[in-house]
Motif scaffolding. Structure first.
Motif, mmCIF file in Angstrom:
data_model
loop_
_atom_site.group_PDB
_atom_site.id
_atom_site.type_symbol
_atom_site.label_atom_id
_atom_site.label_comp_id
_atom_site.label_asym_id
_atom_site.label_seq_id
_atom_site.Cartn_x
_atom_site.Cartn_y
_atom_site.Cartn_z
ATOM 1 N N TYR A 266 -18.146 -8.815 -11.178
ATOM 2 C CA TYR A 266 -19.466 -9.141 -11.743
ATOM 3 C C TYR A 266 -20.332 -7.899 -11.735
ATOM 4 O O TYR A 266 -20.302 -7.129 -10.766
ATOM 5 N N LEU A 267 -21.136 -7.697 -12.770
ATOM 6 C CA LEU A 267 -22.068 -6.570 -12.827
ATOM 7 C C LEU A 267 -23.386 -6.977 -12.164
ATOM 8 O O LEU A 267 -23.904 -8.067 -12.433
ATOM 9 N N ARG B 195 -15.123 1.333 -15.844
ATOM 10 C CA ARG B 195 -16.310 0.777 -16.498
ATOM 11 C C ARG B 195 -16.070 0.734 -18.007
ATOM 12 O O ARG B 195 -15.585 1.709 -18.580
ATOM 13 N N PHE C 74 -20.786 -2.819 -9.446
ATOM 14 C CA PHE C 74 -20.020 -4.052 -9.637
ATOM 15 C C PHE C 74 -19.637 -4.665 -8.294
ATOM 16 O O PHE C 74 -19.404 -3.947 -7.318
ATOM 17 N N SER D 149 -26.553 -7.563 -14.674
ATOM 18 C CA SER D 149 -26.616 -8.679 -15.635
ATOM 19 C C SER D 149 -26.837 -9.990 -14.881
ATOM 20 O O SER D 149 -26.778 -10.039 -13.660
ATOM 21 N N ASN E 294 -22.982 -5.388 -23.747
ATOM 22 C CA ASN E 294 -22.527 -5.767 -22.404
ATOM 23 C C ASN E 294 -21.701 -4.661 -21.752
ATOM 24 O O ASN E 294 -20.857 -4.050 -22.394
ATOM 25 N N PHE F 182 -20.403 -13.107 -17.958
ATOM 26 C CA PHE F 182 -20.485 -11.643 -17.834
ATOM 27 C C PHE F 182 -19.440 -11.103 -16.855
ATOM 28 O O PHE F 182 -19.484 -9.943 -16.479
ATOM 29 N N ALA F 183 -18.543 -11.960 -16.384
ATOM 30 C CA ALA F 183 -17.558 -11.515 -15.385
ATOM 31 C C ALA F 183 -16.248 -11.139 -16.042
ATOM 32 O O ALA F 183 -15.883 -11.679 -17.086
ATOM 33 N N HIS F 184 -15.552 -10.212 -15.421
ATOM 34 C CA HIS F 184 -14.192 -9.892 -15.858
ATOM 35 C C HIS F 184 -13.243 -10.611 -14.905
ATOM 36 O O HIS F 184 -13.301 -10.410 -13.692
ATOM 37 N N THR G 273 -18.958 -4.153 -18.848
ATOM 38 C CA THR G 273 -18.066 -4.870 -17.940
ATOM 39 C C THR G 273 -17.126 -3.859 -17.301
ATOM 40 O O THR G 273 -17.192 -2.666 -17.582
#
Length: 1385
Positions: free
Chosen positions: A532-533, A578, A514, A536, A584, A542-544, A586
């Motif tokens: 961001y991973l 994780r 990440f 992906s 998905n 797709f972001a936290h 995240t």
């Protein structure tokens, strides 16, 4: 930190009159525009003021969409589809300059400074004017400097001394926002700092401080981040001051000055300092002088670049260049460029014969830099990689990504490493990279940043690499992008709007797969923390995202925690984990703890770095609760160069509290901060743990600029005893290194760095065509990787502080490192050099302590001798007084069978003792080397003994001459004396055509080379030892060793064997000799095939069978690949054992005459079994070439048809043959013995090879009258003994013995005849073994080193030592020691 790259660029400057030549450059605050000033012109450049008047210009951009440059894209390309800010980013705007207002200040202006909304102007009449940007004075009065009080500090009486002179005015000044005041330089050379006591800027409210000792100031520059003021002086040095927080006085932090040691030719000749500029990130400072030249220094004074030496100062032909004179300079965006206006300079250049003066026009140059990622993203200090960033590329010190996938344990040096404990985290992301990967080769892995991303986001602001060195992320003006070294692909935002909507503020870091970054969301006007991973798509979906209260300035990751420092001076700790919801993956982030630091931090911009570490002052924790030792124990904060530590507070009752919610981590509060160190630029610490190397992994490493490095090392109690409470559990050790540190390899005890190197290309240009070429004026700059060992510094510091026990623990944990011997050697060498050359007496010298410390390690003997060989002779007495007598050390080496080291000690003895002692020790070593088959060493010893004997005086040399071995030692010493050395076997040219002479007289140590009378005694002495050794080998039936010995040392075997024919070279016991040869040459004993009853040998087909066998056995003789390319080194490394006969086909029936064969000696190249052997072979017509090998085919054989039993017999015969190489060696020995007339040995070898032709050939020779009857008798007895042994123990020999029975009978007849004829003559009695040994003992007792009894010269034999029957390796091991660099002349 910063490194020059390539050549500078020159900007095209339209020059009309000299009045348009530029002399000043200044950038705007964002460094996007640069204003260039000339006497009659002001021009503004896009990056991608005198005579008492201030001219205000209003810069307007022209209306509409008019730009000077626009990129043109083909229709339908993705760039056309409405990128936001497209025009602002990629087009150079068209600007108009309008004269706005003229303000007359009635006196020449000395300095202008922008202060927030105002402009501060200093004039030559000693006034300070504060002017609004609109051009109004706003009714404020000018301040007269004479009314401002000055004192040494702010605590002394409010009324300080006034300047008091009418003509004092400010020459240069700069505003410092974090100190809230002005650093000023006055026209009389004094310097000071003026600060408003309250918020109002009036004469009554100003107060100045000044240092007493600066009287020659010329210019000033201010560093806001570190609160430093750099004053240039007329002496050429720069004095850097800071303000004392408590008293307000100016304190000298450090000086930047060139030393006479580094720059002897230009030291003190630079002239006054002309300009100083800090870089935009405040991490480096650039200085230029009156007489030209540039130098670059880190914040606290580590010199990075100086153009006054090396290729910058000299042309390739050695002539001196004029240094570049600089009128004005300014840093470009992010510090990737330095804008420079070069000075006026007239110089004479001779073109042909005429001299003409060329006035160099001032021009605008752009110097290009690449910088370490640590300058802008300090969270990278937990990594072991070196990452440098340029404006469009990244430089990485990892090897290829394919290498980096291997875990560390399989690195190139894995055999030296103890197996490391598995990290407590199962993901393995904390594993370190391999040493070979990180050191690798000298070249960088260069990654070109995606041009699509750069187009709208230049310049690159931050970059980061993950733990494994496989992925890189970069941050430009907006958004970010990342790159995989495995796939070699960039990943960018799919939606450009998302990219342009975020500005990364506090750097970025990797956590496993990440990317964690702190950014500002432009559309929501919100500060955020995003994750961001990598795998992906790059998309906000797709972001936290976590919202933050204030702007994040710094961010760092420790294990599974994120630490963030914000603009409100608070520190926040988050946990990261994780999460997999459905398809998905995240990461989840939770706030753990917030700590306010506002009472300790005056300004948030002053915080350079913030990190979480497991370092603490308590070591007891690691013993009682090992799990907690791995926790985040403390926060390290670099506040303007002061390293502050805040530890967890374990004193309170928090530990005993039972938490209601077990899932919620309850974290301890932090103690008040403690200052650990000053002048800190970078901090390194690791989150890995290992029991083996606790000292290195739990230490804290600091880089302190010019003061070198420091390490805060833990001290562990021995055997886990409870330490005394009054003993410190950590110690801060300073040490100097020669490189600028960019990364620390913790377990490997290495510091990695980079250094600027230069390449000259001026020879490509002729003088007249390239007067102004930048390639001629400047060298091409490249950045090289570099590394340095620091362990010896730490060990030495511990020994100085009497912490020998800790030093030993640390050294033992690192003893497996490949360069550990070098560490010990460096430590010994440095202490020796310092103490032995010290002028003052040393009351408690360290050398004896270091010597005793090194004896704890098995490498003690090598370390001492290597150190001595690299030190001048004058210091040897001091060294050996501490480590012990070299004679004793030599004997220890012999006892330990370490002959190479003993040879090195011999050179020391030769210089320190009389020749007799050297000869005595050399003899000991020579005999041992002969015994062990160290041939390279033997050759050196022969040369050494000759050198001692060639007329050296009987006194040891008092001082070494230039030719004697000093640091480059080795046997170079002998090369300078006129000693003729043998043309030994290794000098024979490996050509297969030039070999016509027979083997009867090979050149060797006892051949022609002893012709000079002066050398006679010494040569005789060496010969005696060689003969003695040869005799011992023969007595022990070690023919293989004898062959090696003769071939390697060029020993003239034939001549010696002729003399020893009836003594040492006589076979006493044929059976033992036969058995020993079988064993030594790995030759199988023959066996009887099942179908031997119908063997062809008993039928009439004997001749064909034998011819077939003969062709097979001759095949290895002829099937020799000719390799003429074997180097001398290769050839001298293995024994020389082959012969290539010119093999004339002789029919067995007619083979009664002696067979003349040309043989050639050549060392085998050291390639294991597939040796290529030089040979001279005359091939008959019947030979054919098969697969590049010489194979011999009998003419008659192809027409024969063989029965099953014959084939079986042939295959059995082939199976009972030994290795091809042994066969060659045996044939070589056979020829040697044949030439020397040692027929009994020929018979033994003939038996092993099972060739009746050999036996019959010998018997032909015996018929001549010269052959000794005693030898015939011995052969007869021996063969009978073999026959008896074959009957009882080895029936496989019987068929062959039956074949040669007729010849045996003939032999019996001859011996009987000879006995009858000898009856009338005196009988020569053969020597018995008993006589041998008694004679040997007598002669050995009486033989000295210088005088040799006559009896020994005749050749007495030595007492045969009891040898273990060990099968020797087929090839002798090459002699490996870098110190022997001599060649046989």
């Amino acid at each position: 930190m910063y490194f020059l790259s390539g050549w500078p660029k020159r900007l095209l400057c339209p020059l009309g009159s000299p009045a348009e030549a530029p002399f000043h450059v200044q950038s705007d605050p964002q460094r996007a525009f640069f204003a260039v000033l000339a006497p009659a012109r002001l021009s503004i450049w896009y990056s991608r003021t005198a005579n008492g008047y201030i001219l205000f210009f209003h810069i307007t951009s022209t209306r509409g969409d008019k730009y000077l440059y626009e990129p043109v894209y083909p229709k339908g390309s993705p760039q056309m589809k409405g990128t936001p800010h497209f025009k602002e980013e990629q087009c150079a705007p068209a600007l108009n300059l309008e004269m706005k207002k003229i303000l007359d200040l009635q006196a020449p202006i000395m300095s202008l400074q922008s202060v927030l909304e105002d402009l501060l102007v200093a004039t030559s009449d000693g006034l300070l004017h504060l002017i609004h940007w609109e051009g109004m004075t706003n009714g404020r009065k000018a301040i007269n400097l004479c009314t401002v009080p000055f004192s040494v500090d702010l605590q002394s009486s409010r009324v300080g001394s006034f300047l008091g002179f009418s003509d004092v005015h400010i020459r240069d000044m700069e505003y410092c926002a974090t100190l809230d005041g002005f650093a000023v330089v006055f026209n009389d050379g004094k310097v000071g700092f003026i600060t408003p006591v309250s918020s109002r800027f009036t004469a009554e409210q100003l107060h100045g401080v000044w240092p007493q000792d600066v009287l020659d100031g010329t210019c000033v520059a201010v560093n806001n981040k570190y609160r430093l003021m750099a004053f240039g002086c007329a002496s050429g040095c720069v004095q850097v001051y800071t303000i004392d927080n408590t008293t307000g006085a100016m304190l000298l932090s450090h000086k930047l000055e060139l030393t006479a040691k580094q720059y002897p030719d230009i030291w003190n000749k630079t002239g006054a300092v002309k300009l100083i500029r800090w870089s935009p990130d405040n991490s480096v400072i650039i200085v230029t002088w009156e007489y030209g030249g540039l130098s670059l220094w880190s914040v606290f004074g580590a010199q990075l670049i100086c153009t006054l030496g090396g290729d910058f100062a000299y042309r390739s032909d050695g002539t001196k260049k004029d240094p570049l004179k600089i009128n004005s300079m300014s840093w470009g965006a992010e510090g990737y460029h330095l804008w420079v206006i070069s000075g006026f300079d007239s110089q004479n250049i001779s073109v042909g014969s005429d001299l003409r003066s060329i006035v160099k026009q001032p021009s605008i140059l752009l110097f290009q830099f690449i910088k370490s990622v640590l300058t802008v993203n300090p969270c990278m200090s937990s990594q072991e990689q070196v990452l440098l960033q340029g404006e469009d590329r990244l430089y990485l010190n990892c090897g290829e990504a394919s290498q980096t996938q291997n875990p560390r344990s399989s690195s190139a040096h894995s055999e030296y490493k103890p197996s490391r404990e598995k990290s407590p985290f199962a993901d393995g992301g904390l594993e370190s990279q391999g040493l070979s990967t990180l050191l690798g080769h000298r070249h960088w892995h260069v990654v070109q940043i995606s041009s699509t991303y750069l187009e709208s986001n230049w310049p690159i602001r931050f970059s980061a690499i993950d733990k494994l060195g496989q992925n890189i992320a970069v941050v430009g003006k907006f958004g970010f992008a990342h790159y995989s070294l495995l796939t070699k692909k960039w990943k960018l935002f799919g939606n450009i709007t998302q990219e342009q909507n975020m500005i990364v503020t506090g750097g970025l870091a990797w956590w496993n797969d990440f990317m964690v970054l702190a950014c500002y969301n432009l559309s929501d006007h919100q500060e955020e923390l995003r994750v961001y991973l990598r795998t992906s798509n790059l998309d906000n979906a797709f972001a936290h995202v976590t919202k933050a209260q204030a702007e994040t300035l710094l961010l760092s990751v420790f294990r599974d925690m994120i630490i963030v420092f914000r603009a409100d001076c608070s520190i926040c700790l988050y946990s990261i984990e994780r999460k997999s919801d459905g398809p998905n993956t995240t990461a989840g982030i939770q706030v753990l703890q917030e700590v306010s630091m506002s009472r300790y931090i005056p300004h948030p911009f002053l915080v350079v770095s913030v990190t979480l570490t497991s370092v603490s002052t308590e070591n007891g924790i690691t013993l009682k609760m090992p799990q907690q030792a791995r926790d985040a124990e403390s926060i390290m904060l670099n506040l303007a160069g002061q390293l502050i530590m805040m530890q967890r507070d374990r004193s309170g009752p928090q530990i005993r509290e039972k938490d209601s919610n077990p899932n919620q981590r309850k974290l301890l509060p932090f103690c008040p901060p403690v200052v650990l160190a000053q002048s800190v630029e970078n901090v390194w610490t690791t989150c890995r743990a290992s029991k083996q190397k606790r000292h290195l992994l739990e230490a804290l490493w600091l880089s302190c600029g010019g003061a070198g490095m420091k390490v805060w090392l833990p001290l562990f109690p021995r055997d886990h005893r409870k330490p005394h409470s009054f003993l410190s559990q950590r110690i801060m050790l300073p040490f100097h290194i020669n490189i600028y540190p960019l990364a620390v390899l913790f377990e490997d005890a290495l510091v990695l760095g980079a250094v600027n190197d230069t390449l000259l290309y001026d020879s490509l240009y002729t003088r007249n065509s390239a007067r102004e070429q930048l390639e001629v004026l400047f060298p091409f700059c490249v950045v090289e990787r570099t590394s340095q060992i620091y362990l010896h510094h730490i060990l030495r510091q511990l020994l100085v502080r009497n912490l020998g026990e800790q030093a030993l623990l640390l050294a033992q944990s690192c003893a497996g490192l490949p360069y550990f011997p070098h560490v010990l050697e460096l430590m010994l060498h440095e202490v020796l050099e310092e103490e032995a050359t010290s002028r003052e007496p040393i009351p408690d010298p360290l050398l004896p302590t270091v010597a005793k410390f090194i004896t704890e390690f098995p490498l003690f003997l090598q370390t001492v001798v290597h150190c001595a060989r690299k030190t001048e002779y004058a210091l040897w007495n001091y060294l050996f007084a501490a480590v012990g007598n070299p004679k004793d050390l030599f004997e220890e080496c012999l006892m330990a069978q370490d002959l190479d080291t003993a040879a090195s000690y011999l050179i020391i003895l030769q210089n320190m003792e009389v020749p007799a002692v050297s000869r005595q020790h050399a003899t000991l070593l020579f005999n041992t080397a002969l015994e062990q088959g160290k041939w390279d060493l033997c050759r050196h010893m022969i040369r050494f003994l000759k050198a001692i004997g060639s007329g050296e005086s009987e006194t040891p040399p008092s001082t070494p001459t230039a030719q004697e071995p000093s640091s480059s030692g080795g046997f170079e010493f002998f090369r300078n004396r006129s000693i003729s050395l043998s043309q030994s076997a290794e000098n024979v040219p490996p050509s297969k055509f030039s070999l016509q002479k027979t083997l009867s007289m090979p050149s060797g140590p006892s051949g022609k080379r002893w012709s000079r009378d002066s050398d006679c005694a010494e040569n005789m002495y060496i010969d005696m030892m060689l003969w003695r050794h040869a005799r011992r080998l023969l007595e022990d039936v070690r023919l293989k060793d004898l062959g090696c010995f003769a071939a390697q040392l060029g020993f003239e075997l034939i001549g010696w064997l002729c003399k020893e024919r009836t003594r040492a070279a006589r076979v006493d016991n044929f059976v033992i000799a036969l058995k020993r040869l079988h064993k030594d040459f790995l030759w199988p004993l023959p066996i009887i095939p099942a179908s031997s009853i119908s063997s062809p040998f008993k039928n009439g087909k004997y001749r064909t069978g034998e011819q077939l066998l003969k062709s097979q056995s001759a095949d290895p003789f002829l099937s020799l690949e000719v390799d003429t390319g074997i180097s001398d080194i290769q050839r001298s490394q293995s024994w020389l054992g082959s012969i290539g006969p010119t093999h004339h086909e002789i029919d067995t029936a007619s083979s009664h005459g002696p067979q003349m064969q040309d043989a050639f000696l050549s060392p085998l190249s050291n390639k294991g079994d597939e040796c290529s052997i030089g040979s001279a072979t005359d091939l008959t017509e019947s030979s054919s070439m098969v697969d590049g090998d010489w194979t011999m085919v009998d003419e008659n054989f192809s027409t024969l048809s063989l029965t099953q039993s014959e084939l079986e017999h042939i295959s059995m015969e082939l199976a009972s043959k030994g290795p091809h190489k042994s066969q060659i060696q045996l044939r070589y020995l056979l020829h040697i013995f044949m030439e020397a007339g040692c027929l009994d040995w020929c018979i033994v070898i003939g038996l092993i090879l099972r060739e009746s032709s050999v036996i019959s050939q010998i018997l032909v020779i015996t018929q001549s009258s010269e052959v000794d009857g005693e030898m015939l008798q011995n052969i007869k007895t021996g063969l009978h003994a073999v026959d008896r042994w074959a009957s009882t123990d080895c029936p496989g020999y019987k068929p062959f013995l039956n074949i040669i029975k007729p010849q045996l009978q003939k032999l019996s007849e001859i011996t009987e005849e000879q006995v009858q004829s000898d009856a009338f003559q005196p009988i020569t009695v053969g020597k018995t073994p008993e006589q041998t040994s008694t004679r040997a003992e007598e002669s050995r007792g009486s033989s000295g080193h210088g005088n040799i009894p006559q009896g020994e010269i005749g050749g007495c034999s030595m007492v045969s030592r009891k040898e273990d029957d060990t099968i020797r390796a087929e090839e002798e091991e090459p002699f490996e020691d870098g110190t022997y660099d001599c060649s046989v002349s």
